[in-house]
Design a protein around this motif. Structure first.
Motif, short mmCIF file in Angstrom:
data_model
loop_
_atom_site.label_atom_id
_atom_site.label_comp_id
_atom_site.label_asym_id
_atom_site.label_seq_id
_atom_site.Cartn_x
_atom_site.Cartn_y
_atom_site.Cartn_z
N SER A 206 0.83 -1.20 0.00
CA SER A 206 0.00 0.00 0.00
C SER A 206 0.87 1.26 0.00
O SER A 206 0.57 2.24 -0.70
N TYR A 207 1.92 1.22 0.78
CA TYR A 207 2.86 2.36 0.81
C TYR A 207 3.44 2.59 -0.58
O TYR A 207 3.53 3.73 -1.06
N HIS B 17 -5.00 -3.88 -5.83
CA HIS B 17 -4.71 -3.14 -7.06
C HIS B 17 -4.19 -1.73 -6.78
O HIS B 17 -3.43 -1.20 -7.59
N GLY B 18 -4.62 -1.11 -5.70
CA GLY B 18 -4.18 0.25 -5.41
C GLY B 18 -5.28 1.08 -4.79
O GLY B 18 -6.24 0.54 -4.21
N PHE B 19 -5.19 2.40 -4.93
CA PHE B 19 -6.11 3.28 -4.23
C PHE B 19 -6.84 4.26 -5.15
O PHE B 19 -7.40 5.24 -4.66
N ALA C 25 2.00 11.69 -15.53
CA ALA C 25 2.40 10.57 -16.38
C ALA C 25 2.24 9.26 -15.63
O ALA C 25 2.57 9.17 -14.44
N VAL C 26 1.71 8.24 -16.31
CA VAL C 26 1.60 6.91 -15.73
C VAL C 26 2.95 6.23 -15.82
O VAL C 26 3.58 6.19 -16.88
N GLN D 283 1.23 6.65 -6.88
CA GLN D 283 0.10 7.49 -7.27
C GLN D 283 0.38 8.97 -7.02
O GLN D 283 -0.06 9.83 -7.78
N ILE D 284 1.12 9.28 -5.96
CA ILE D 284 1.52 10.67 -5.72
C ILE D 284 2.42 11.16 -6.84
O ILE D 284 2.27 12.28 -7.34
N HIS D 285 3.34 10.31 -7.26
CA HIS D 285 4.25 10.66 -8.35
C HIS D 285 3.47 10.86 -9.65
O HIS D 285 3.72 11.83 -10.40
#
Length: 331
Positions: A33-34, A292-294, A48-49, A40-42
């Motif tokens: 999660s970290y 998967h993420g947030f 850019a993905v 996601q912050i980046h």
């Protein structure tokens, strides 16, 4: 990931409590999660993905949490009368050594995109010493390579022709009918999925070529192979039900969710009684979203899929018997 793998190994080896696999599960998921949040912050700051190590870490989480549950299932002083056949087959009676653990977790062929697999499957690959079985590996592996190459050609040729971005512009609909727009959207989805098919099929081929999937011999002495797969393309593209579609996409993750999340939630440890299937399904899909993420879209998607899956289960339970009746009984 090196630090994370060392910490997880310590938890598996030294915690003797029945809560060990759940502690490992929580630790691995929080660590991932970290990483998701940092990525996601980046992405938000740069617009850019990016492709970073979180993809490999997602496979890592499946492996180490599966290992923790398999070690717990194989403890000789613990009675598991309600284990599934899958859990009994993959239970491990001893914690693997450091070298075996690292070889399993960082297995090069499936490190980045999978498929994820159990330690018992990895041990069968390491022990494979059968010339007859090894002669079958290239044919099985190169077939996956050709499938991956086919989908790579589709993606390279059409990824700039069919895009979802084009559908966000008002002029896209100016000279298109509803049917034409729908066909464009479906084709775009296929092209986008072809990128996943490319990576997943090549990952499958690499694992198979290394010998992964060997499953012993049948009663007649013929070599048996288990299904080492990331995706079943036909089931995704031509599936006749939501369940078939779900089971065919990201197969290793679905196996992990089914046997190490859903079944653990839906049966109580004390007596093995089944809990609410609706609750277990929703919680399992929420775990999938967390994995998967947030991004909010993950949670919206998986909650809706969970509700649709439960609705399909209810309809099948109540209507299947009616649909299966002979024609004479309807008169």
């Amino acid at each position: 990931m090196a630090v994370g793998s060392a910490a997880i190994y310590g938890l598996i080896r030294w915690i003797k409590s029945a809560y060990m696999p759940y502690i490992v599960f929580l630790a691995a998921m929080l660590h991932m999660s970290y990483s998701h949040i940092q990525r996601q912050i980046h992405e938000r700051s740069t617009g850019a993905v990016v492709m970073d190590y979180t993809g490999a870490q997602m496979v890592f989480v499946i492996k180490v949490t599966s290992l923790a549950f398999c070690v717990y299932d194989g403890r000789p002083n613990v009675v598991h009368p309600h284990m599934s056949a899958y859990q009994r087959k993959n239970a491990i009676s001893r914690v693997p050594g450091v070298l075996e653990y690292l070889g399993y977790v960082f297995f090069f062929a499936g490190f980045s995109v999978g498929p994820a697999f159990e330690l018992a499957t990895y041990r069968k690959m390491i022990a494979l010493d059968d010339t007859r079985a090894r002669r079958q590996l290239p044919r099985r592996a190169y077939r996956k390579l050709l499938e991956g190459a086919f989908w790579m050609v589709i993606y390279v040729a059409y990824s700039n022709v069919y895009t979802y971005q084009a559908m966000t512009k008002p002029q896209f609909y100016a000279h298109r009918s509803l049917l034409s727009s729908a066909l464009y959207m479906c084709t775009t989805g296929l092209v986008v999925r072809s990128a996943y098919y490319t990576a997943w099929k090549m990952g499958e081929g690499a694992c198979i070529l290394a010998g992964l999937g060997f499953d012993g011999y049948d009663a007649h002495g013929a070599v048996q192979w288990m299904d080492i797969a990331n995706v079943h393309v036909r089931g995704v593209e031509l599936g006749s039900s939501l369940r078939q579609l779900i089971d065919s996409w990201n197969v290793g993750t679905n196996t992990w969710l089914r046997h190490h999340v859903y079944l653990r939630i839906s049966r109580t440890p004390a007596d093995g009684a089944r809990a609410s299937s609706t609750r277990a399904t929703v919680l399992t899909f929420l775990v999938s979203a967390w994995w998967h993420g947030f991004y909010p879209g993950y949670y919206l998607t998986f909650v809706l899929i969970a509700l649709a899956a439960n609705a399909a289960r209810i309809l099948r339970r109540n209507l299947h018997a009616i649909a299966a009746l002979p024609a004479d009984n309807h008169a």
